[in-house]
Structures are given as structure tokens and as C-alpha cells.
Design a protein around this motif. Sequence first.
Motif, PDB file in Angstrom:
ATOM      1  N   ARG A 157       4.226   2.668 -24.636  1.00 55.41           N
ATOM      2  CA  ARG A 157       5.324   3.195 -23.815  1.00 55.41           C
ATOM      3  C   ARG A 157       6.208   2.060 -23.293  1.00 55.41           C
ATOM      4  O   ARG A 157       7.438   2.158 -23.303  1.00 55.41           O
ATOM      5  N   ASP A 158       5.576   0.962 -22.854  1.00 51.15           N
ATOM      6  CA  ASP A 158       6.339  -0.167 -22.309  1.00 51.15           C
ATOM      7  C   ASP A 158       7.114  -0.912 -23.394  1.00 51.15           C
ATOM      8  O   ASP A 158       8.124  -1.553 -23.096  1.00 51.15           O
ATOM      9  N   ILE A 159       6.652  -0.848 -24.644  1.00 46.32           N
ATOM     10  CA  ILE A 159       7.441  -1.429 -25.740  1.00 46.32           C
ATOM     11  C   ILE A 159       8.756  -0.672 -25.878  1.00 46.32           C
ATOM     12  O   ILE A 159       9.835  -1.266 -26.016  1.00 46.32           O
ATOM     13  N   TYR A 162      10.906  -1.611 -22.947  1.00 45.08           N
ATOM     14  CA  TYR A 162      11.484  -2.946 -23.131  1.00 45.08           C
ATOM     15  C   TYR A 162      12.696  -2.883 -24.065  1.00 45.08           C
ATOM     16  O   TYR A 162      13.758  -3.450 -23.768  1.00 45.08           O
ATOM     17  N   CYS A 163      12.561  -2.180 -25.189  1.00 51.88           N
ATOM     18  CA  CYS A 163      13.681  -2.031 -26.130  1.00 51.88           C
ATOM     19  C   CYS A 163      14.851  -1.318 -25.458  1.00 51.88           C
ATOM     20  O   CYS A 163      16.017  -1.686 -25.652  1.00 51.88           O
ATOM     21  N   TYR A 164      14.533  -0.313 -24.658  1.00 46.81           N
ATOM     22  CA  TYR A 164      15.572   0.470 -23.978  1.00 46.81           C
ATOM     23  C   TYR A 164      16.374  -0.407 -23.015  1.00 46.81           C
ATOM     24  O   TYR A 164      17.616  -0.392 -23.025  1.00 46.81           O
ATOM     25  N   HIS A 165      15.683  -1.183 -22.181  1.00 47.90           N
ATOM     26  CA  HIS A 165      16.375  -2.032 -21.207  1.00 47.90           C
ATOM     27  C   HIS A 165      17.138  -3.165 -21.888  1.00 47.90           C
ATOM     28  O   HIS A 165      18.239  -3.525 -21.457  1.00 47.90           O
ATOM     29  N   ARG A 166      16.573  -3.739 -22.945  1.00 54.31           N
ATOM     30  CA  ARG A 166      17.291  -4.789 -23.668  1.00 54.31           C
ATOM     31  C   ARG A 166      18.565  -4.243 -24.309  1.00 54.31           C
ATOM     32  O   ARG A 166      19.614  -4.889 -24.297  1.00 54.31           O
ATOM     33  N   GLN A 227       6.502 -11.302 -23.878  1.00 51.88           N
ATOM     34  CA  GLN A 227       6.199 -10.335 -22.825  1.00 51.88           C
ATOM     35  C   GLN A 227       4.694 -10.229 -22.623  1.00 51.88           C
ATOM     36  O   GLN A 227       3.964  -9.698 -23.459  1.00 51.88           O
ATOM     37  N   LEU A 228       4.233 -10.768 -21.516  1.00 55.28           N
ATOM     38  CA  LEU A 228       2.785 -10.849 -21.270  1.00 55.28           C
ATOM     39  C   LEU A 228       2.139  -9.472 -21.162  1.00 55.28           C
ATOM     40  O   LEU A 228       1.003  -9.280 -21.600  1.00 55.28           O
ATOM     41  N   ASN A 229       2.851  -8.503 -20.581  1.00 53.19           N
ATOM     42  CA  ASN A 229       2.259  -7.170 -20.387  1.00 53.19           C
ATOM     43  C   ASN A 229       2.126  -6.393 -21.690  1.00 53.19           C
ATOM     44  O   ASN A 229       1.464  -5.359 -21.746  1.00 53.19           O
ATOM     45  N   LEU A 230       2.738  -6.890 -22.778  1.00 50.64           N
ATOM     46  CA  LEU A 230       2.668  -6.200 -24.064  1.00 50.64           C
ATOM     47  C   LEU A 230       1.768  -6.911 -25.063  1.00 50.64           C
ATOM     48  O   LEU A 230       1.637  -6.467 -26.201  1.00 50.64           O
ATOM     49  N   ARG A 231       1.157  -7.990 -24.656  1.00 52.00           N
ATOM     50  CA  ARG A 231       0.416  -8.810 -25.618  1.00 52.00           C
ATOM     51  C   ARG A 231      -0.818  -8.123 -26.175  1.00 52.00           C
ATOM     52  O   ARG A 231      -1.253  -8.427 -27.282  1.00 52.00           O
ATOM     53  N   SER A 232      -1.428  -7.218 -25.413  1.00 47.00           N
ATOM     54  CA  SER A 232      -2.658  -6.586 -25.886  1.00 47.00           C
ATOM     55  C   SER A 232      -2.440  -5.869 -27.215  1.00 47.00           C
ATOM     56  O   SER A 232      -3.335  -5.827 -28.064  1.00 47.00           O
ATOM     57  N   VAL A 233      -1.246  -5.319 -27.430  1.00 49.79           N
ATOM     58  CA  VAL A 233      -0.924  -4.638 -28.684  1.00 49.79           C
ATOM     59  C   VAL A 233      -0.157  -5.550 -29.620  1.00 49.79           C
ATOM     60  O   VAL A 233      -0.455  -5.635 -30.816  1.00 49.79           O
ATOM     61  N   ARG A 245       6.440  -3.666 -36.841  1.00 46.68           N
ATOM     62  CA  ARG A 245       7.864  -3.857 -37.121  1.00 46.68           C
ATOM     63  C   ARG A 245       8.584  -2.515 -37.223  1.00 46.68           C
ATOM     64  O   ARG A 245       9.691  -2.354 -36.694  1.00 46.68           O
ATOM     65  N   THR A 246       7.961  -1.556 -37.901  1.00 49.79           N
ATOM     66  CA  THR A 246       8.589  -0.237 -38.034  1.00 49.79           C
ATOM     67  C   THR A 246       8.776   0.409 -36.673  1.00 49.79           C
ATOM     68  O   THR A 246       9.845   0.964 -36.364  1.00 49.79           O
ATOM     69  N   PHE A 247       7.745   0.320 -35.829  1.00 48.53           N
ATOM     70  CA  PHE A 247       7.818   0.916 -34.491  1.00 48.53           C
ATOM     71  C   PHE A 247       8.889   0.230 -33.648  1.00 48.53           C
ATOM     72  O   PHE A 247       9.705   0.902 -32.991  1.00 48.53           O
ATOM     73  N   LEU A 248       8.920  -1.104 -33.671  1.00 49.84           N
ATOM     74  CA  LEU A 248       9.926  -1.846 -32.910  1.00 49.84           C
ATOM     75  C   LEU A 248      11.342  -1.534 -33.373  1.00 49.84           C
ATOM     76  O   LEU A 248      12.248  -1.304 -32.561  1.00 49.84           O
TER      77      LEU A 248
END
Length: 317
Positions: A157-159, A162-166, A227-233, A245-248
Motif C-alpha cells: 500500500r505504501d509503495i 509513494y508513487c502517488y505523492h511523487r 525508502q527505509l519503510n519499504l525495504r522489507s518488500v 518492476r511491473t507493480f511499480l
Amino acid sequence: MNVRTDVETAADLEVLKGQLRQLGNFLRNQVRLFRRKYDVEDIAFERIDEGSNMINRVEEKLGNYLSMIRKNERIEDRYTRIKRIKKRHEEKLASATTVWLQGYSPHIIEITSYNRAKHIAESLVHLFEQEWQEMYTSSRKKIVSRVTDRDIMECLRDILKYCYHRCQDFAWKQCVLILRLVTMSDQYNIDNCHPVIRLRIKELQKKGVSYTLPFIQKIIRQDILSQLNLRSVVKSHHTQKPPLRTFLDMCTEITWFMQFQDPSIVLDFTDEISSIKFKPYTTSGPELVFVVWPAVLLHENGLFVSKGVAEFFDPRL
């Protein structure tokens, strides 16, 4: 002689009609042969004649049914052609209505373009049902067990967030640069410029999306590693290979198109009015635990275009 019983189309009915005609001719020939061979009056040929006459009547009815089926097929073909013509005229009418409305009010959102609110909401739903699910499954296999399912869902969700805010930031900067080029001044602000100028800037951004989108996607793929909060994935996948890459790229493309409406379409990640904005992911209940996927609003504080997805909790269970 074998007679077909699996009648489904006009062609099948035509075959059956021919077979019955052959059967009737066969019975009539047999009657004539028997009468020539056995010149006996007490042989009851009446029943054979009745069977032959019955076949003639059935053959006549089949001919009527065949005519009706062919007529229905012609009607269906005509109906299909009329539907295609109607759809084509509706698209032309919608396009003409858009031009007419925008002539009176530049705030009218486009009706026929790819990036209208309904299409964007549908694309976001498809992204959740396809690429999100693939990304979640892949992450669950690669990440150690101490990372919970909720951690993975919130990270995905945060990915998107992040894309939305950027994309919001990129679109705003692009608008400012275009406005400065048009007005040849630094004194104008995109928020208080004339509505017609803002609409024309949005149209210019739409026309250049095929050129700008690949650069935006490339920048986000590079910057998301920090982005440290997204590193787990993110760290468990390669940013240049599927499924990350497809998701991003899909997240970036959809959120980039959102910026070209006037006003822009909004993603709502907040948990307020949860029962209206979100549908349950696996568990329903009165208490919202966390947001899995955002809701889509027509604009800031506007109407809901589509619901998001959230995990709920029911204390009674």
C-alpha cells in the motif's frame, strides 16, 4: 436410416429436414414395392400410408420452423449492427458534448478520454486484483516468516502511496515550469492562475505523457530503494524485473494519469468513514484495523469513484 436428434442451429434443422424427406421417400417406395410384389387386398397398407403422410406433415412444420429460425438470425444480425452504430454515435456525442461543455466551463472533466475518473478507478482495481496479488504472493515466499502478512500488505500500500505523492510533486513542478514559459514571469502561481490557462496546461501534460511517463517510472524505480519503510518488500525483489518492476510501473502510470484531471483525482488512504470508503479484505466488522488499498475520490473532498479495501475486526467473533 439414422435421423439426427441434436438440433441446435438452422443448419442442423436443414439437415434433419433433408433426412426426413429421404425417410418419407423410402417409406413410399417400400409401399409401392409391397403392392406390386403382393397383390393381396387384405394387407393393411393404410398404416404405412398414415406414417408417410405424418412424415410429410412433420416435414412441412420443419420447413416453417426453419424459416422462423432464419428470420430470427437475420433480426439478430441487424440488432448487432444497430448496437455497433449506436455505440459509435454515443462516442461521437460524448466527444462533442465534452467540447461544448468545456467551452462554457473549463472545470468540466473529460468524458471520453482514457484517463477519466472511471477508467482510472477500474485500472486501479485491476492493479489490485492482478499485479498486487502477484507481488504479495512473491513477497510471502521470499520474505522471512517474522514479517507478517499485514507488514507486506501495508508495504505494498505504501509503495502505491509513494508513487502517488511523487507523481503529485512531478506534476506540480511540471505545471509551474509550463506556466512560467507561457506567462514569461515568475509572479504567477498555478493555484490562482486563470482556469482556461490551467486547463490548457493539463491538456499539454496529457499530450506529452508518452514522453514523460518512462522518465517518471525510471526515477521512481531508482529512488524507491532509499525508502527505509519499504525495504522489507523492495529489497527482496529486483527493481528491474517482474513482479516488482511491473507493480511499480503500473502504480506510477495510474497515479501519473490522475494528475491530469482538473481538479486532480485523489487517492484516500485515511481510515475515516471506513464502512463507506472500504470493503473488507478477508474479515468484516465494525472496527477498521488497517487499510490495504485506497479509495478513489473524484477530487479533494469529492464523491467516491470506487471503494478501497481494508481489513476489519469484529470483537464479537
